[in-house]
Write a protein that holds these residues in place. Sequence first.
Motif, PDB file in Angstrom:
ATOM      1  N   ALA A  82      52.973  22.202  -1.529  1.00  0.00           N
ATOM      2  CA  ALA A  82      52.022  21.136  -1.842  1.00  0.00           C
ATOM      3  C   ALA A  82      50.736  21.756  -2.363  1.00  0.00           C
ATOM      4  N   ASP A  83      50.186  21.186  -3.443  1.00  0.00           N
ATOM      5  CA  ASP A  83      48.935  21.724  -3.966  1.00  0.00           C
ATOM      6  C   ASP A  83      47.809  20.715  -3.785  1.00  0.00           C
ATOM      7  N   SER A  84      46.603  21.150  -4.099  1.00  0.00           N
ATOM      8  CA  SER A  84      45.417  20.339  -3.851  1.00  0.00           C
ATOM      9  C   SER A  84      45.319  19.140  -4.786  1.00  0.00           C
ATOM     10  N   LEU A  85      46.142  19.097  -5.832  1.00  0.00           N
ATOM     11  CA  LEU A  85      46.136  17.975  -6.769  1.00  0.00           C
ATOM     12  C   LEU A  85      47.131  16.891  -6.365  1.00  0.00           C
ATOM     13  N   GLY A  86      47.836  17.115  -5.257  1.00  0.00           N
ATOM     14  CA  GLY A  86      48.787  16.114  -4.788  1.00  0.00           C
ATOM     15  C   GLY A  86      50.194  16.307  -5.311  1.00  0.00           C
ATOM     16  N   GLN A  87      50.434  17.389  -6.039  1.00  0.00           N
ATOM     17  CA  GLN A  87      51.777  17.657  -6.556  1.00  0.00           C
ATOM     18  C   GLN A  87      52.625  18.336  -5.485  1.00  0.00           C
ATOM     19  N   ARG A  88      53.905  17.969  -5.435  1.00  0.00           N
ATOM     20  CA  ARG A  88      54.814  18.532  -4.439  1.00  0.00           C
ATOM     21  C   ARG A  88      56.011  19.141  -5.161  1.00  0.00           C
ATOM     22  N   SER A  89      56.349  20.360  -4.793  1.00  0.00           N
ATOM     23  CA  SER A  89      57.473  21.064  -5.401  1.00  0.00           C
ATOM     24  C   SER A  89      58.430  21.518  -4.304  1.00  0.00           C
ATOM     25  N   VAL A  90      59.699  21.162  -4.446  1.00  0.00           N
ATOM     26  CA  VAL A  90      60.710  21.527  -3.457  1.00  0.00           C
ATOM     27  C   VAL A  90      61.773  22.396  -4.131  1.00  0.00           C
ATOM     28  N   LEU A  91      61.942  23.617  -3.620  1.00  0.00           N
ATOM     29  CA  LEU A  91      62.991  24.512  -4.100  1.00  0.00           C
ATOM     30  C   LEU A  91      64.055  24.622  -3.022  1.00  0.00           C
ATOM     31  N   THR A  92      65.291  24.389  -3.403  1.00  0.00           N
ATOM     32  CA  THR A  92      66.416  24.606  -2.498  1.00  0.00           C
ATOM     33  C   THR A  92      67.297  25.694  -3.091  1.00  0.00           C
TER      34      THR A  92
ATOM     35  N   ASP B 296      40.000  28.296  -1.576  1.00  0.00           N
ATOM     36  CA  ASP B 296      39.506  28.113  -2.940  1.00  0.00           C
ATOM     37  C   ASP B 296      40.612  27.868  -3.957  1.00  0.00           C
ATOM     38  N   GLY B 297      41.841  28.268  -3.653  1.00  0.00           N
ATOM     39  CA  GLY B 297      42.930  28.119  -4.613  1.00  0.00           C
ATOM     40  C   GLY B 297      43.530  26.723  -4.604  1.00  0.00           C
ATOM     41  N   GLN B 298      44.503  26.498  -5.498  1.00  0.00           N
ATOM     42  CA  GLN B 298      45.147  25.190  -5.600  1.00  0.00           C
ATOM     43  C   GLN B 298      46.204  24.977  -4.525  1.00  0.00           C
ATOM     44  N   LEU B 299      46.768  26.055  -3.993  1.00  0.00           N
ATOM     45  CA  LEU B 299      47.821  25.907  -2.995  1.00  0.00           C
ATOM     46  C   LEU B 299      47.253  25.328  -1.711  1.00  0.00           C
ATOM     47  N   GLN B 300      47.868  24.240  -1.238  1.00  0.00           N
ATOM     48  CA  GLN B 300      47.445  23.617   0.007  1.00  0.00           C
ATOM     49  C   GLN B 300      48.297  24.075   1.182  1.00  0.00           C
ATOM     50  N   SER B 301      49.611  24.038   1.009  1.00  0.00           N
ATOM     51  CA  SER B 301      50.494  24.452   2.098  1.00  0.00           C
ATOM     52  C   SER B 301      51.878  24.771   1.549  1.00  0.00           C
ATOM     53  N   VAL B 302      52.623  25.560   2.333  1.00  0.00           N
ATOM     54  CA  VAL B 302      54.020  25.865   2.036  1.00  0.00           C
ATOM     55  C   VAL B 302      54.822  25.690   3.320  1.00  0.00           C
ATOM     56  N   ARG B 303      55.903  24.955   3.242  1.00  0.00           N
ATOM     57  CA  ARG B 303      56.849  24.870   4.347  1.00  0.00           C
ATOM     58  C   ARG B 303      58.085  25.679   3.956  1.00  0.00           C
ATOM     59  N   VAL B 304      58.477  26.589   4.838  1.00  0.00           N
ATOM     60  CA  VAL B 304      59.604  27.480   4.575  1.00  0.00           C
ATOM     61  C   VAL B 304      60.728  27.114   5.536  1.00  0.00           C
ATOM     62  N   GLY B 305      61.913  26.828   4.989  1.00  0.00           N
ATOM     63  CA  GLY B 305      63.033  26.409   5.812  1.00  0.00           C
ATOM     64  C   GLY B 305      64.137  27.450   5.847  1.00  0.00           C
ATOM     65  N   PHE B 306      64.639  27.735   7.049  1.00  0.00           N
ATOM     66  CA  PHE B 306      65.723  28.693   7.238  1.00  0.00           C
ATOM     67  C   PHE B 306      66.936  27.991   7.840  1.00  0.00           C
ATOM     68  N   ARG B 307      68.105  28.366   7.374  1.00  0.00           N
ATOM     69  CA  ARG B 307      69.353  27.890   7.956  1.00  0.00           C
ATOM     70  C   ARG B 307      70.120  29.099   8.478  1.00  0.00           C
ATOM     71  N   ALA B 308      70.326  29.153   9.806  1.00  0.00           N
ATOM     72  CA  ALA B 308      70.998  30.294  10.438  1.00  0.00           C
ATOM     73  C   ALA B 308      70.334  31.612  10.040  1.00  0.00           C
ATOM     74  N   GLY B 309      69.006  31.607   9.965  1.00  0.00           N
ATOM     75  CA  GLY B 309      68.259  32.814   9.643  1.00  0.00           C
ATOM     76  C   GLY B 309      68.170  33.135   8.168  1.00  0.00           C
ATOM     77  N   GLN B 310      68.779  32.306   7.318  1.00  0.00           N
ATOM     78  CA  GLN B 310      68.803  32.573   5.876  1.00  0.00           C
ATOM     79  C   GLN B 310      67.865  31.604   5.170  1.00  0.00           C
ATOM     80  N   LEU B 311      67.095  32.112   4.215  1.00  0.00           N
ATOM     81  CA  LEU B 311      66.154  31.263   3.492  1.00  0.00           C
ATOM     82  C   LEU B 311      66.910  30.163   2.750  1.00  0.00           C
ATOM     83  N   ALA B 312      66.492  28.912   2.969  1.00  0.00           N
ATOM     84  CA  ALA B 312      67.206  27.785   2.381  1.00  0.00           C
ATOM     85  C   ALA B 312      66.323  26.892   1.528  1.00  0.00           C
ATOM     86  N   ALA B 313      65.026  26.806   1.834  1.00  0.00           N
ATOM     87  CA  ALA B 313      64.176  25.869   1.105  1.00  0.00           C
ATOM     88  C   ALA B 313      62.712  26.250   1.178  1.00  0.00           C
TER      89      ALA B 313
END
Length: 216
Positions: free
Chosen positions: A178-188, A157-174
Motif C-alpha cells: 500500500a502506498d501513500s496515494l491509496g494505491q494497492r498492489s498484490v503480488l502472488t 518520507d517515501g511513498q511506501l505506506q506498508s507491506v504485508r508479507v504472506g508465507f505458506r508453510a514457510g515459503q513466500l506466497a504473497a
Amino acid sequence: MIKKLLSTVTAVTALTFAALPAQADGLKDLERFLREVGSAQAGFTQVVTSPVRNGETVARRKTSSGRFEFLRPNRFRFEYTKPFEQTIVADGETLWLYDVDLNQVTARKQQDVLGSTPAALIAAGTDMKALTEVFDLKAAPAADGLEWLEARPRNKDGQLQSVRVGFRAGQLAALEIADSLGQRSVLTFNQWQDNAPLKAERFRFQPPAGADVIRP
C-alpha cells in the motif's frame, strides 16, 4: 472423585497441547526465509488497484504477470511478460528498468531507491537486525491460509505506506503493498523454488543496442 477427574482432564490437556506443533507466525517465517533462502525463482501475478477518485464509481484494476528471481545480497530480476514486456533488474549497484515498447532504459543507483522498499524485505542480506532498523515489523493474524507479517518503513518520507508479507508453510506466497496515494498492489507467487541455482551473471543488464538510456 472430582479431584481425580480434574487431574485426568489436566493431564490430557497438557499432553494434547504438547503434541501440537509450535504455532508459526510471519516474523518467524521471515527470520527463517532470510537465514535459509539465499536465492529463489517463481512466477508471479500482480494486481494493482487504484483508489476511487472524483467521478469514478469503481476502482481501476490492472493485472500483469511474469517471472521473478533473486540472489542475496541485493540482486533481483522481475520480467513482466503480460500484458506488456518490461524488465526490472537490480545487479547490486544499479537498478535497471527496461521498457520494451519504448525501447527505453532507466538506470538509478540502487542504494538511493531500494532502502525501504518491498524488494529490500525479499532480496537484502540475512541480517534481521539491519532490517528492523529500516522497517517496523510485527506479526499479523493468519488469513487465507497464510501466515502474515506487516512491515512499515521507519522513514515516513517515501511513498511506501506498508507491506504485508504472506508465507505458506514457510515459503513466500504473497506481498500486499500500500502506498501513500491509496494505491494497492498484490503480488502472488507460484511455482516457487527456494535456493535455485542462480549466479550473479544472471543479474547483469546490458542495455539493448539503440535503446535510450536515462540516468536521472
